[in-house]
Design a protein around this motif. Structure first.
Motif, PDB file in Angstrom:
ATOM      1  N   VAL A  75      24.527 -18.575 -29.732  1.00 29.96           N
ATOM      2  CA  VAL A  75      24.182 -18.924 -30.805  1.00 29.96           C
ATOM      3  C   VAL A  75      25.281 -19.592 -31.725  1.00 29.96           C
ATOM      4  N   ASN A  76      25.050 -20.896 -32.126  1.00 24.14           N
ATOM      5  CA  ASN A  76      26.110 -21.762 -32.912  1.00 24.14           C
ATOM      6  C   ASN A  76      25.315 -22.049 -33.969  1.00 24.14           C
ATOM      7  N   GLY A  77      26.146 -22.207 -34.973  1.00 27.16           N
ATOM      8  CA  GLY A  77      26.010 -22.432 -36.329  1.00 27.16           C
ATOM      9  C   GLY A  77      26.640 -23.013 -37.266  1.00 27.16           C
ATOM     10  N   TRP A  78      26.223 -23.505 -38.524  1.00 27.74           N
ATOM     11  CA  TRP A  78      27.271 -24.096 -39.523  1.00 27.74           C
ATOM     12  C   TRP A  78      26.700 -23.691 -40.913  1.00 27.74           C
ATOM     13  N   VAL A  79      27.934 -23.144 -41.610  1.00 25.96           N
ATOM     14  CA  VAL A  79      27.685 -22.752 -42.943  1.00 25.96           C
ATOM     15  C   VAL A  79      28.159 -23.368 -43.794  1.00 25.96           C
ATOM     16  N   ALA A  80      27.097 -23.974 -44.923  1.00 24.61           N
ATOM     17  CA  ALA A  80      27.589 -24.795 -45.942  1.00 24.61           C
ATOM     18  C   ALA A  80      27.589 -23.957 -47.304  1.00 24.61           C
ATOM     19  N   GLY A 137      33.527 -24.683 -41.423  1.00 22.83           N
ATOM     20  CA  GLY A 137      32.107 -23.873 -41.450  1.00 22.83           C
ATOM     21  C   GLY A 137      31.270 -23.484 -40.270  1.00 22.83           C
ATOM     22  N   PHE A 138      32.011 -23.764 -38.887  1.00 23.06           N
ATOM     23  CA  PHE A 138      31.213 -23.562 -37.812  1.00 23.06           C
ATOM     24  C   PHE A 138      31.478 -22.271 -37.185  1.00 23.06           C
ATOM     25  N   PHE A 139      30.350 -21.822 -36.452  1.00 22.81           N
ATOM     26  CA  PHE A 139      30.503 -20.246 -35.936  1.00 22.81           C
ATOM     27  C   PHE A 139      29.956 -20.300 -34.335  1.00 22.81           C
ATOM     28  N   HIS A 140      30.366 -19.614 -33.623  1.00 24.89           N
ATOM     29  CA  HIS A 140      29.855 -19.486 -32.478  1.00 24.89           C
ATOM     30  C   HIS A 140      29.634 -18.236 -31.661  1.00 24.89           C
ATOM     31  N   PHE A 141      28.667 -17.693 -31.170  1.00 24.24           N
ATOM     32  CA  PHE A 141      28.228 -16.500 -30.408  1.00 24.24           C
ATOM     33  C   PHE A 141      28.241 -16.874 -29.145  1.00 24.24           C
ATOM     34  N   VAL A 162      30.351 -26.842 -53.023  1.00 24.96           N
ATOM     35  CA  VAL A 162      31.665 -27.243 -52.014  1.00 24.96           C
ATOM     36  C   VAL A 162      31.419 -28.338 -51.103  1.00 24.96           C
ATOM     37  N   ALA A 163      32.159 -29.407 -51.477  1.00 24.84           N
ATOM     38  CA  ALA A 163      31.709 -30.702 -50.609  1.00 24.84           C
ATOM     39  C   ALA A 163      32.290 -30.526 -49.152  1.00 24.84           C
ATOM     40  N   TYR A 164      31.593 -31.005 -48.182  1.00 28.83           N
ATOM     41  CA  TYR A 164      32.152 -30.796 -46.765  1.00 28.83           C
ATOM     42  C   TYR A 164      33.562 -31.511 -46.655  1.00 28.83           C
ATOM     43  N   VAL A 165      33.861 -32.472 -47.512  1.00 24.55           N
ATOM     44  CA  VAL A 165      35.268 -33.004 -47.165  1.00 24.55           C
ATOM     45  C   VAL A 165      36.528 -31.871 -47.785  1.00 24.55           C
ATOM     46  N   ASP A 166      35.919 -31.033 -48.827  1.00 22.77           N
ATOM     47  CA  ASP A 166      36.735 -30.057 -49.243  1.00 22.77           C
ATOM     48  C   ASP A 166      36.969 -28.761 -48.372  1.00 22.77           C
ATOM     49  N   ALA A 167      38.320 -28.250 -48.558  1.00 19.05           N
ATOM     50  CA  ALA A 167      38.527 -26.830 -47.920  1.00 19.05           C
ATOM     51  C   ALA A 167      37.255 -26.020 -48.001  1.00 19.05           C
ATOM     52  N   GLN A 168      36.672 -25.371 -46.692  1.00 16.26           N
ATOM     53  CA  GLN A 168      35.697 -24.835 -46.727  1.00 16.26           C
ATOM     54  C   GLN A 168      36.028 -23.108 -46.860  1.00 16.26           C
ATOM     55  N   PRO A 169      35.401 -22.326 -47.770  1.00 15.74           N
ATOM     56  CA  PRO A 169      35.621 -21.052 -47.589  1.00 15.74           C
ATOM     57  C   PRO A 169      35.467 -20.433 -46.230  1.00 15.74           C
ATOM     58  N   GLN A 170      35.771 -19.152 -45.895  1.00  9.37           N
ATOM     59  CA  GLN A 170      35.622 -18.646 -44.509  1.00  9.37           C
ATOM     60  C   GLN A 170      34.681 -17.623 -44.923  1.00  9.37           C
ATOM     61  N   ALA A 171      33.608 -17.611 -43.830  1.00  8.77           N
ATOM     62  CA  ALA A 171      32.365 -16.603 -44.082  1.00  8.77           C
ATOM     63  C   ALA A 171      32.657 -15.823 -42.788  1.00  8.77           C
ATOM     64  N   THR A 172      32.027 -14.530 -42.879  1.00 10.93           N
ATOM     65  CA  THR A 172      31.884 -13.605 -41.857  1.00 10.93           C
ATOM     66  C   THR A 172      30.313 -13.560 -41.345  1.00 10.93           C
ATOM     67  N   VAL A 173      30.043 -13.827 -40.070  1.00 12.90           N
ATOM     68  CA  VAL A 173      28.932 -13.986 -39.583  1.00 12.90           C
ATOM     69  C   VAL A 173      28.639 -12.776 -38.632  1.00 12.90           C
ATOM     70  N   ASP A 205      18.670 -16.269 -21.857  1.00 14.29           N
ATOM     71  CA  ASP A 205      19.145 -17.715 -21.793  1.00 14.29           C
ATOM     72  C   ASP A 205      18.951 -18.617 -23.099  1.00 14.29           C
ATOM     73  N   PHE A 206      18.724 -18.089 -24.141  1.00 15.88           N
ATOM     74  CA  PHE A 206      18.607 -18.497 -25.386  1.00 15.88           C
ATOM     75  C   PHE A 206      19.825 -19.525 -25.995  1.00 15.88           C
ATOM     76  N   ILE A 207      19.773 -20.714 -26.243  1.00 12.53           N
ATOM     77  CA  ILE A 207      20.780 -21.354 -27.040  1.00 12.53           C
ATOM     78  C   ILE A 207      20.265 -21.889 -28.271  1.00 12.53           C
TER      79      ILE A 207
END
Length: 118
Positions: A33-38, A74-78, A42-53, A107-109
């Motif tokens: 699973v891949n993802g992005w947290v907005a 803001g991207f994460f990967h499992f 917070v604008a995308y060009v600003d420093a992004q907070p870090q989230a726990t997924v 085999d889900f992506i």
């Protein structure tokens, strides 16, 4: 008896399988699973907070099966996730928690995008 110009069925099927553009692929039984947290406000060009997924087991157990953190964009990967039902939980300081039920098949992506609210 075979007449001249006729192929046995086995040879014809073999030739057909060899010429098919698709190929058979064994299932690995693992997924990713891949993802992005907005983040609201917070604008995308600003420093992004870090989230726990987290991918958690469903209730009543609710234990954490997999955990990661978002990167600076803001991207994460499992990767190599087991199969079954999970709860995707995303948390970050000063933002509301996000929960969603997810079924992970063989085999889900998957790709996930979430916007956390203040």
């Amino acid at each position: 008896m075979l007449r001249r110009g006729m192929y046995p069925i086995g040879i014809a099927v073999s030739l057909l399988l060899l010429t098919c553009p698709t190929r058979a692929k064994a299932q690995s039984g693992r997924a990713s699973v891949n993802g992005w947290v907005a983040f609201e406000g917070v604008a995308y060009v600003d420093a992004q907070p870090q989230a726990t997924v987290e991918l958690r087991m469903p209730a009543p157990d609710s234990s954490v099966a997999y955990r990661t953190r978002t990167d600076e964009h803001g991207f994460f990967h499992f990767t190599n996730i087991g199969l079954g039902d999970f709860v995707l939980r995303i948390t970050a300081p000063h933002f509301k928690e996000y929960d969603a039920g997810v079924y992970i098949g063989s085999d889900f992506i998957g790709n996930w995008a979430v916007k956390l609210k203040v």
